[in-house]
Structures are given as structure tokens and as C-alpha cells.
Design an enzyme around this catalytic site. Structure first.
Site, PDB file in Angstrom:
ATOM      1  N   SER A 137       1.066  -1.381  -0.232  1.00 19.22           N
ATOM      2  CA  SER A 137       0.309   0.437  -0.423  1.00 19.22           C
ATOM      3  C   SER A 137       0.508   0.978  -0.224  1.00 19.22           C
ATOM      4  CB  SER A 137      -1.010   0.279   1.044  1.00 19.22           C
ATOM      5  OG  SER A 137      -1.454  -1.243   0.548  1.00 19.22           O
ATOM      6  N   HIS A 148      -1.328   5.257   8.946  1.00 19.76           N
ATOM      7  CA  HIS A 148      -1.351   4.205   7.724  1.00 19.76           C
ATOM      8  C   HIS A 148      -0.552   4.627   6.202  1.00 19.76           C
ATOM      9  CE1 HIS A 148      -2.065  -0.395   6.143  1.00 19.76           C
ATOM     10  NE2 HIS A 148      -1.861  -0.706   7.483  1.00 19.76           N
ATOM     11  N   GLU A 164     -10.738   6.286   1.975  1.00 21.12           N
ATOM     12  CA  GLU A 164     -10.276   4.931   1.485  1.00 21.12           C
ATOM     13  C   GLU A 164     -10.965   3.629   2.712  1.00 21.12           C
ATOM     14  OE1 GLU A 164      -6.412   1.920   2.511  1.00 21.12           O
ATOM     15  OE2 GLU A 164      -6.683   4.110   3.475  1.00 21.12           O
ATOM     16  N   ASP A 175      -8.356  -4.136   3.540  1.00 23.29           N
ATOM     17  CA  ASP A 175      -7.087  -5.001   3.374  1.00 23.29           C
ATOM     18  C   ASP A 175      -7.647  -5.949   4.131  1.00 23.29           C
ATOM     19  OD1 ASP A 175      -4.641  -5.093   2.345  1.00 23.29           O
ATOM     20  OD2 ASP A 175      -4.427  -3.868   4.385  1.00 23.29           O
ATOM     21  N   HIS A 184      -6.279  -9.597   4.530  1.00 24.89           N
ATOM     22  CA  HIS A 184      -4.757 -10.286   5.123  1.00 24.89           C
ATOM     23  C   HIS A 184      -5.274 -11.016   6.092  1.00 24.89           C
ATOM     24  CE1 HIS A 184      -1.584  -7.980   3.187  1.00 24.89           C
ATOM     25  NE2 HIS A 184      -2.564  -6.573   3.878  1.00 24.89           N
ATOM     26  N   ASP A 195      -5.837   0.284  -3.996  1.00 26.99           N
ATOM     27  CA  ASP A 195      -4.152   0.121  -4.052  1.00 26.99           C
ATOM     28  C   ASP A 195      -3.679  -0.623  -5.048  1.00 26.99           C
ATOM     29  OD1 ASP A 195      -5.050   1.824  -1.996  1.00 26.99           O
ATOM     30  OD2 ASP A 195      -2.936   1.343  -1.175  1.00 26.99           O
ATOM     31  N   HIS A 196      -4.016  -2.164  -4.623  1.00 28.48           N
ATOM     32  CA  HIS A 196      -3.753  -3.163  -4.960  1.00 28.48           C
ATOM     33  C   HIS A 196      -5.169  -4.194  -5.041  1.00 28.48           C
ATOM     34  CE1 HIS A 196      -3.564  -3.974  -0.812  1.00 28.48           C
ATOM     35  NE2 HIS A 196      -3.005  -2.846  -0.633  1.00 28.48           N
ATOM     36  N   HIS A 198      -1.033  -9.963  -1.005  1.00 23.81           N
ATOM     37  CA  HIS A 198      -1.375  -8.906  -1.810  1.00 23.81           C
ATOM     38  C   HIS A 198      -1.107 -10.251  -2.986  1.00 23.81           C
ATOM     39  CE1 HIS A 198      -0.574  -5.418   0.211  1.00 23.81           C
ATOM     40  NE2 HIS A 198      -1.439  -5.141   0.509  1.00 23.81           N
TER      41      HIS A 198
END
Length: 437
Positions: A49, A112, A268, A273, A277, A314-315, A391
Site C-alpha cells: 500500500s 497508515h 479509503e 485490506d 490479510h 491500491d492492489h 496481496h
């Protein structure tokens, strides 16, 4: 927020309201223009990120783990950060320079990696508070300090998110009794208020939902809202005192919109995310649904003829969606066609790696019928054992609506995005729609 996440969230949201789900569209999926961006780092084929945030804020691709620095700076190189030679700014800075009001809204800590890319220059994304910095060698400014003291960070008008502990000293408790993390004895919340007062800027600090919903949004006050000591809680775990992403977004827009030069706001849904994870697919889909609600809330407050809205990721992540199930099958449950070749069931959603890995016994997978898939903290199965799921490296979607939205069609590098936004908004030093004859 991979394309797989979007597809699964449609079904999750649809089934929640009595539909099959696949036929639904999330709020931003109805935008007229779509594209794909390529989110790799300069040094890594799968983005984190920090490098991806730097790419879509500044227009410059970066190394993994670095924030607001070009690829000339390696992760952990404090000297490169201090020298300033590799520092890059982007949309937040460009908007401020032409008089636009600016804001950051996130469900993660405001320090972050992703929100930090809007305002900070850090050789390591983990340097969120001074206590995170190396104990020996050169001293670099941590990210929280840069939000309060930095040229770009200090000029952001609205900041909503979590991460209070990074602004408070270790020997001090915040208003909810949580102890701070800072080693320099600085209370950056107080400093932020003092700096605003010294510049003659009306400013307010808030820390709960009640204060957020009772703000006077007709004023031009700057507002710092830190609603949690760490990341904000997942929507499925939230209490009545925790604001939703939609509420933060709506309030931010109301605070920023009273400005003749307009505004730039970054929003965001960062806990999509973190849930991935942890291979907690139920929470990841729910956070995506909350993000879609925030976009819908934003659309109700802006003029679509003069406001460009761009939604992207972001991904991606490694969650897969498979199994030939009949429509109407619970997206968070088992496939209903057949068991696997080991005669055991498998879930429609699973991960390539992560903490959801279950060791095989007697050459068979663990029987998932013995587990509670309805538990929001259920970790979905993963192929490879690893403490935190990684990711994914594939392209991510971009959705655009408003003036110059057609610029976001096709397939392009992730760092193209801020240049296209700047072109549409007539900000930055490059070619803009205002400079063409």
C-alpha cells in the site's frame, strides 16, 4: 479491493436483502467509465500500500515500503528521506496550492501507508510514530509528526480516521483511557490545535460519533477526528460510538464544500485490506459494501456536472471465487455441487495463502463442517501457511464519473491516475484541461 472482491460483495449484499445477488451493481460499478491499472512497485512485482499509494497520489512509482519518495530511495534509508532529493508530492499538495480545501477519510490509522502517501515522505511505512524509528543512526520525522508539522499535512483541513495512540505520549492516556505510543513526550493533538490557533484557523478535535454528527458543518473550521486508538473497528464489530465510513464521508464533504475553489477529498475503506490479510472474507465483503455505501453517500452531496469521482484500489488480494454453485448459494458458505476428491466440502471463497491454512491429517483436509462459517472471525481456507495473507499482483479496476471521466478508460500504469485527475481539475504543474487552447 480486487475484482474478485467486488464480484463476491455484489452477491453478499444482494443476498442480505433477499436477492440472488450476482445481478446487483455496487454504487460505483454504475459509473459510465471503467479501466484497469497496473499496481506493481519499482522493486516488487506485487505492490504494497505504500508504493501503490505513492503512485496514485503523486504520479511517481516507488519502492515497496516507502511513502512519498521516488524509487531513488530504498526502504529504511533515513538519509534519503532527510535529504529531500527523492521527495515527491501529489494531488493533496497540488490542490492546496490553488486554494482547494483538502481532506483525508480512512477506516485505518490516519498514519497508515495509504493515507500517509497523501502528505508524508517516509523511507519506511512503519515509521508511524517516533517510537517506531530506529534507535540508532540518523533521526527522521515520523509520519504522525509530518501530518501535524509538514507543509502538506499541516494544511489538510479535514482528517478522519483512527490511530490516536501515534499522537499521544507513552505516559499519557487519551480521552477513552488508552495509553499513547510516542517516546518524545509530545502530544501532537494539542500541538495541532495550537498551530491552527496560531495561524488564526478555527479548529476542532473530535473522537466519537456523537461529536462527528453534531459538528457545525456550515463553518469553515478545520477538524481532526481520531475515532480509535488503532485502526477503527470493523463495521461488524463497531459500537454505537463508532462512526461509519459513510458518516465520515458525508461530514467531510459538507465541511469542505463551502469553498469557491472547490475541494479534493480522499476516502479509503482501508479495512477491506486488513480483513483479507486475516482471511476473514465475511468482514472483507462487509467492509467493501460499507465502502460502496460511502460512495453512494458522496454522490448525493456533490454536483455530478462539476465533480469528478474516481474509485480504485491500491492492489488486489489472493481471494478466489470458485466452485459451480447454484445461484442463491450462500457466497460465504460451501459450494453445493459436490465435495472435493477427498470427499470433504470446500468453500466458494478461499485464499492462495494466509492464516486460514489448516494442516492436513491422514492426507485429508480438515472437515470444515466442524467449523462455524457464520462467525465473522472465521478464517477462510488458504493453500499456503503464512501469518498474514499477501496481496495479489493482477490489475485492479478503476471507475470514474464526472468531468473528464473518459480519461480513465483502457489499461494503464497506476501512476497515470493522479495525472489524469490533475488534468481534469486544473491542478499541478503538468498539462491541464485549463491550459489547452
Amino acid at each position: 479491493m480486487s475484482i474478485t472482491t467486488l464480484a463476491a460483495t455484489r452477491v453478499y449484499l444482494g443476498q442480505k436483502y433477499g436477492h440472488l445477488g450476482e445481478e446487483l451493481r455496487l454504487s460505483f460499478e454504475a459509473f459510465p467509465y471503467t479501466g484497469l491499472s497496473k499496481p506493481y512497485c519499482v522493486d516488487n512485482n506485487v505492490a504494497d500500500s505504500a508504493c501503490s499509494g505513492t503512485a496514485y497520489f503523486t504520479g511517481v512509482k516507488a519502492n515497496s515500503g516507502t511513502v512519498g519518495l521516488s524509487a531513488g530511495a530504498k526502504r529504511g534509508d533515513c538519509k534519503a528521506q532527510r535529504d529531500g532529493f527523492y521527495s515527491v508530492t501529489g494531488l493533496m499538495d497540488w490542490a492546496q496550492r490553488v486554494g482547494k480545501r483538502t481532506g483525508v477519510v480512512t477506516t485505518t490509522r490516519v498514519t497508515h501507508a495509504t493515507p500517509a502517501a497523501a502528505y508524508a515522505h517516509a523511507a519506511d511505512r512503519l515509521w508511524e510514530a517516533d517510537s517506531d524509528l530506529p534507535s540508532h543512526g540518523l533521526h527522521c520525522d515520523d509520519i504522525a509528526t509530518q501530518l501535524v508539522q509538514g507543509r502538506v499535512g499541516s494544511r489538510i483541513n479535514v482528517i478522519f480516521g483512527g490511530g490516536r495512540r501515534n499522537f499521544i505520549p507513552k505516559g499519557e492516556k487519551d480521552m477513552e483511557g488508552y495509553v499513547g505510543r510516542r517516546s518524545d513526550d509530545k502530544n501532537l493533538i494539542r500541538e495541532w490545535l495550537m498551530r491552527k490557533a496560531a495561524s488564526g484557523t478555527p479548529a476542532k478535535f473530535i473522537y466519537n460519533r456523537y461529536e462527528l454528527l453534531h459538528l457545525d458543518t456550515s463553518s469553515r473550521s478545520d477538524v481532526l477526528g481520531l475515532f480509535s486508538p488503532d485502526h477503527m473497528p470493523y463495521h461488524l464489530d463497531a459500537e454505537a460510538s463508532d462512526p461509519t465510513l459513510s458518516e465520515m464521508t458525508q461530514t467531510a464533504i459538507k465541511l469542505l464544500a463551502n469553498n469557491k475553489e472547490g475541494f479534493f477529498l480522499f476516502v479509503e475503506g482501508g479495512r477491506i485490506d486488513t480483513a483479507h490479510h486475516e482471511t476473514k472474507a465475511r468482514k472483507a465483503l462487509d467492509e467493501t459494501a460499507e465502502f460502496a455505501k460511502a460512495v453512494e453517500a458522496a454522490l448525493r452531496l456533490v454536483n455530478p456536472e462539476e465533480t469528478l469521482i474516481v474509485v480504485t484500489s491500491d492492489h488486489s488480494h489472493t481471494m478466489s471465487y470458485s466452485g459451480y454453485s447454484k445461484r442463491g448459494t450462500d457466497i460465504l458458505g460451501f459450494t453445493n455441487k459436490m465435495n472435493a476428491s477427498d470427499s470433504l466440502p470446500y468453500t466458494t471463497l478461499s485464499y492462495a495463502n494466509g492464516p486460514g491454512y489448516r494442516p492436513h491429517e491422514y492426507f485429508k483436509r480438515q472437515d470444515l463442517y466442524l467449523e462455524d462459517l457464520k462467525n465473522p472471525n472465521f478464517t477462510y481456507p488458504a493453500l499456503v501457511p503464512i501469518g498474514r495473507e499477501t496481496h495479489g499482483g493482477e490489475d485492479v479496476a478503476v471507475f470514474a464519473k464526472g468531468p473528464w471521466a473518459h480519461l480513465f478508460t483502457g489499461n494503464y500504469e497506476q501512476n497515470y491516475i493522479p495525472h489524469a485527475i490533475a488534468y481534469a481539475a486544473c491542478i499541478g504543474q503538468g498539462l491541464t484541461s485549463c491550459k489547452i487552447s
